[in-house]
Structure formats: C-alpha cells, structure tokens
Design a protein around this motif. Structure first.
Motif, short mmCIF file in Angstrom:
data_model
loop_
_atom_site.label_atom_id
_atom_site.label_comp_id
_atom_site.label_asym_id
_atom_site.label_seq_id
_atom_site.Cartn_x
_atom_site.Cartn_y
_atom_site.Cartn_z
N TYR A 1 0.82 -1.21 0.00
CA TYR A 1 0.00 0.00 0.00
C TYR A 1 0.86 1.26 0.00
CZ TYR A 1 -3.46 -3.41 1.55
OH TYR A 1 -4.26 -4.51 1.65
N TYR A 2 0.34 2.31 -0.64
CA TYR A 2 1.01 3.61 -0.59
C TYR A 2 0.86 4.19 0.82
CZ TYR A 2 1.25 3.48 -5.68
OH TYR A 2 1.53 3.13 -6.97
N PRO A 3 1.96 4.42 1.53
CA PRO A 3 1.88 4.81 2.94
C PRO A 3 1.24 6.16 3.19
CG PRO A 3 4.13 4.99 2.13
CD PRO A 3 3.35 4.30 1.06
N GLY A 4 1.23 7.05 2.19
CA GLY A 4 0.69 8.38 2.39
C GLY A 4 -0.80 8.50 2.20
N LEU A 5 -1.46 7.44 1.74
CA LEU A 5 -2.89 7.49 1.46
C LEU A 5 -3.70 6.87 2.60
CD1 LEU A 5 -2.99 6.47 -2.32
CD2 LEU A 5 -2.80 8.76 -1.32
N ASN A 6 -4.89 7.44 2.86
CA ASN A 6 -5.76 6.84 3.86
C ASN A 6 -6.60 5.73 3.22
OD1 ASN A 6 -8.14 7.98 2.69
ND2 ASN A 6 -7.82 9.89 3.84
N LEU A 7 -7.41 5.05 4.04
CA LEU A 7 -8.13 3.87 3.55
C LEU A 7 -9.10 4.22 2.42
CD1 LEU A 7 -8.93 1.85 6.80
CD2 LEU A 7 -6.77 2.12 5.56
N THR A 8 -9.81 5.34 2.55
CA THR A 8 -10.73 5.76 1.50
C THR A 8 -9.98 6.01 0.19
OG1 THR A 8 -12.24 6.78 3.09
CG2 THR A 8 -12.37 7.55 0.82
N GLN A 9 -8.86 6.70 0.27
CA GLN A 9 -8.07 7.01 -0.92
C GLN A 9 -7.51 5.74 -1.56
OE1 GLN A 9 -5.44 9.69 1.15
NE2 GLN A 9 -6.44 11.52 0.29
N LEU A 10 -7.10 4.79 -0.72
CA LEU A 10 -6.56 3.54 -1.25
C LEU A 10 -7.63 2.74 -1.99
CD1 LEU A 10 -4.28 2.40 1.72
CD2 LEU A 10 -3.51 2.92 -0.61
N LEU A 11 -8.83 2.68 -1.45
CA LEU A 11 -9.91 1.95 -2.11
C LEU A 11 -10.27 2.60 -3.44
CD1 LEU A 11 -12.19 1.06 0.92
CD2 LEU A 11 -10.76 -0.51 -0.41
N ASN A 12 -10.28 3.93 -3.48
CA ASN A 12 -10.54 4.62 -4.74
C ASN A 12 -9.42 4.37 -5.75
OD1 ASN A 12 -13.07 5.88 -4.33
ND2 ASN A 12 -12.12 7.47 -3.07
N LEU A 13 -8.19 4.28 -5.25
CA LEU A 13 -7.06 3.99 -6.13
C LEU A 13 -7.21 2.60 -6.74
CD1 LEU A 13 -4.22 4.57 -7.26
CD2 LEU A 13 -3.28 3.63 -5.15
N PHE A 14 -7.54 1.60 -5.91
CA PHE A 14 -7.71 0.25 -6.43
C PHE A 14 -8.87 0.17 -7.42
CE2 PHE A 14 -5.43 -1.06 -2.44
CZ PHE A 14 -4.35 -1.64 -3.08
N ALA A 15 -9.93 0.91 -7.14
CA ALA A 15 -11.07 0.94 -8.06
C ALA A 15 -10.63 1.48 -9.42
CB ALA A 15 -12.20 1.78 -7.48
N GLY A 16 -9.78 2.51 -9.40
CA GLY A 16 -9.28 3.07 -10.66
C GLY A 16 -8.45 2.06 -11.44
N LEU A 17 -7.69 1.24 -10.73
CA LEU A 17 -6.89 0.21 -11.40
C LEU A 17 -7.78 -0.81 -12.09
CD1 LEU A 17 -4.14 -0.38 -8.67
CD2 LEU A 17 -3.92 0.95 -10.79
N TYR A 18 -8.97 -1.05 -11.53
CA TYR A 18 -9.92 -1.98 -12.14
C TYR A 18 -10.87 -1.27 -13.10
CZ TYR A 18 -8.71 -5.89 -9.06
OH TYR A 18 -8.06 -6.92 -8.42
N ASN A 19 -10.66 0.03 -13.29
CA ASN A 19 -11.52 0.82 -14.17
C ASN A 19 -12.98 0.75 -13.74
OD1 ASN A 19 -11.92 2.57 -16.34
ND2 ASN A 19 -12.39 0.89 -17.76
N THR A 20 -13.19 0.87 -12.43
CA THR A 20 -14.54 0.85 -11.89
C THR A 20 -14.66 1.91 -10.82
OG1 THR A 20 -16.27 -0.57 -10.97
CG2 THR A 20 -14.05 -0.85 -10.08
N THR A 21 -15.84 2.11 -10.29
CA THR A 21 -16.05 3.06 -9.19
C THR A 21 -16.65 2.30 -8.01
OG1 THR A 21 -18.25 3.64 -10.03
CG2 THR A 21 -16.39 5.03 -10.72
N VAL A 22 -16.34 2.77 -6.81
CA VAL A 22 -16.84 2.12 -5.60
C VAL A 22 -17.27 3.18 -4.60
CG1 VAL A 22 -15.35 0.09 -5.86
CG2 VAL A 22 -14.55 2.05 -4.51
N ASP A 23 -18.05 2.75 -3.63
CA ASP A 23 -18.36 3.57 -2.47
C ASP A 23 -17.45 3.08 -1.35
OD1 ASP A 23 -19.29 4.78 -0.20
OD2 ASP A 23 -21.40 4.33 -0.55
N PRO A 24 -16.35 3.79 -1.08
CA PRO A 24 -15.39 3.31 -0.08
C PRO A 24 -16.03 3.03 1.28
CG PRO A 24 -14.44 5.14 -1.31
CD PRO A 24 -15.89 5.07 -1.70
N MET A 25 -16.98 3.88 1.68
CA MET A 25 -17.60 3.68 2.99
C MET A 25 -18.43 2.39 3.03
SD MET A 25 -16.37 5.96 4.85
CE MET A 25 -17.35 5.59 6.30
N GLU A 26 -19.02 2.04 1.91
CA GLU A 26 -19.80 0.80 1.85
C GLU A 26 -18.88 -0.41 2.04
OE1 GLU A 26 -22.49 -1.75 -1.35
OE2 GLU A 26 -22.09 0.38 -1.70
N ILE A 27 -17.72 -0.37 1.39
CA ILE A 27 -16.77 -1.48 1.52
C ILE A 27 -16.19 -1.52 2.93
CG2 ILE A 27 -14.55 -2.39 0.73
CD1 ILE A 27 -15.20 -1.40 -2.04
#
Length: 254
Positions: free
Chosen positions: A89-115
């Motif tokens: 994981y990128y150490p400078g990012l918080n959990l919400t930012q990391l989940l959005n980053l992973f979603a971008g890698l999959y070319n999808t969108t997510v609701d981080p709070m839901e996950i």
C-alpha cells in the motif's frame, strides 16, 4: 449441485529438475470456502499464484469462472480478488483514498464507505494503514479484494500473527463474504481455522494432492483407522489428519 468455479487438471510446475507441483487436479465449486493446506514447501502458494495469473505453469489446464487460463488471462483478472500484503500500500494514502485507487486500477467506481462498512472499518476511513492494528490491517486487506466485486477471492494465511479474538473476528468476516455469494479460497497453517471455516479442504504434500474432502469426513476416516488422541476429550481433530497424512509436525506461525 453448485457449478464449478475453478477447475484444475493435471497441473505441473517445474523449476529445472525440481517439480514444485506434480499432476495436481481439483475442482472448487461456486459459493464454498475451500481450504488449500500443506506444510511449508508443499506447493500451496505456487498453485494459488498460477490460478491468480501471477505465475506461469509448466503444463496442465486451469479454468476460472469458465475462462481458460491460457486464452483468457485478462478476463480472469477481472473476476478474482487477491489479498495484498500491507507492504503493497502507498503509505501516504488513507483507507478511503486507497480503495478509490484500487477501483481506478480496475476501471470501476466504488463507495469506499460501503466497503469499509462490510469489514467494520468505517471509523478508520481517514486513517492510514500503518495506524491500524494487526486485525484491522487484515480486514482492510480483505476489503481491497472486494473492490472489483469478484466472483472468487484468494486469502493467503489471512490470520497469521493475529490474537485469538482478531482471528475469530476475521473468521466471521470470511463467512459473511461467502454468504453474500463470493467463493473463498484460503490457505492457512491453523487447522482449527480450516476445520471451522472450510466446506472442503485439499491437503498437499511435496507438490501432490494427498487428500480432498470435508473436514468432518477426513476426521472420520482417520478415526476409522483406529486413531486415538491421548488425553483429549475429542477423539481427533483436523490437525491430527494433517500430521498423519503429511508426516510432518506443524511449524509455529508466531
């Protein structure tokens, strides 16, 4: 009967003259928690990495969600979730930012709070991974496998190093994920964990499959051979099956 979701036939992996996997065949069905067990060096991680498209096989066939590994690697990657280690994981990012980053890698969108709610980490949304406890890190690691809404997730020793309470909490999370329709493939050195979680287990040793059945059936088969466990209320456990089949003692994970 449930549909097959992973089919492995005569899988082999060689490194020069060394055979890491030798003629491995098994089927995992949709909606089950399937355990892949074995002593260190048995070939578990190599097997999973091949199925996860992370390592090339020498021969044999693998199908995931109906797709052939050789012909449809990209399609398989979109349908599976693979647990990452915290160092990924990128150490400078918080959990919400990391989940959005992973979603971008999959070319999808997510609701981080839901996950995060699924893994009971809503209150840690703005925290960084390094600020989490061991159990929280493992729960977040599992959360990242759910970003692409996978058909099957792979968890490699997810509770290693956790205290008993955190382990039990993670067990219930894994069961919840399965109840929602996701197939779970898990490796673990904890036999009580495999016995509690897994619908079926495959036990490997020296690159070969040596047992495949439900935990209860494997324990019953051991008892039918006349096995008696000394100074214990229960006649046998899955750990007894494991040691009897592999001939090795269990190494501590601590």
């Amino acid at each position: 009967m449930a549909e097959p979701i992973i089919e492995v036939e005569n899988l082999e992996k060689r490194y020069g003259n060394f055979e890491a996997i030798r003629g491995l065949s098994f089927t995992i069905y949709q909606g089950e928690i399937f355990g892949l067990l074995g002593p260190n060096g048995a070939g578990k991680s190599t097997t999973l990495e091949i199925i996860e498209t992370l390592r090339e096989k020498t021969s044999g066939t693998v199908q995931v969600c109906g797709y052939d590994l050789d012909a449809n690697t990209a399609a398989i990657k979109k349908l599976i979730g693979v647990q990452l280690q915290s160092s990924g994981y990128y150490p400078g990012l918080n959990l919400t930012q990391l989940l959005n980053l992973f979603a971008g890698l999959y070319n999808t969108t997510v609701d981080p709070m839901e996950i995060l709610a699924m893994v009971n980490l809503e209150e840690k949304a703005k925290a960084k991974v390094k600020e989490l406890s061991g159990g929280q890190r493992q729960r977040f690691s599992i959360a990242t496998t759910l970003v692409n809404r996978p058909k099957v997730i792979f968890l490699d020793e997810p509770t290693t190093g956790l205290d008993p309470q955190a382990r039990r909490s993670l067990w219930e999370l894994i069961r919840t994920i399965r109840a929602a329709g996701t197939t779970v493939v898990i490796t673990t050195h904890y036999m009580d964990e495999a016995e509690y979680l897994c619908d079926r287990i495959a036990i490997m040793d020296q690159g070969k499959l040596i047992a495949l059945d439900t935990p209860d059936t494997l324990i019953d088969q051991l008892l039918e051979k006349g096995f008696e466990r000394k100074k214990d209320v229960k006649a046998a456990t899955l750990e007894d099956v494991f040691i009897s089949l592999t001939g090795h003692g269990l190494e501590s994970d601590h």
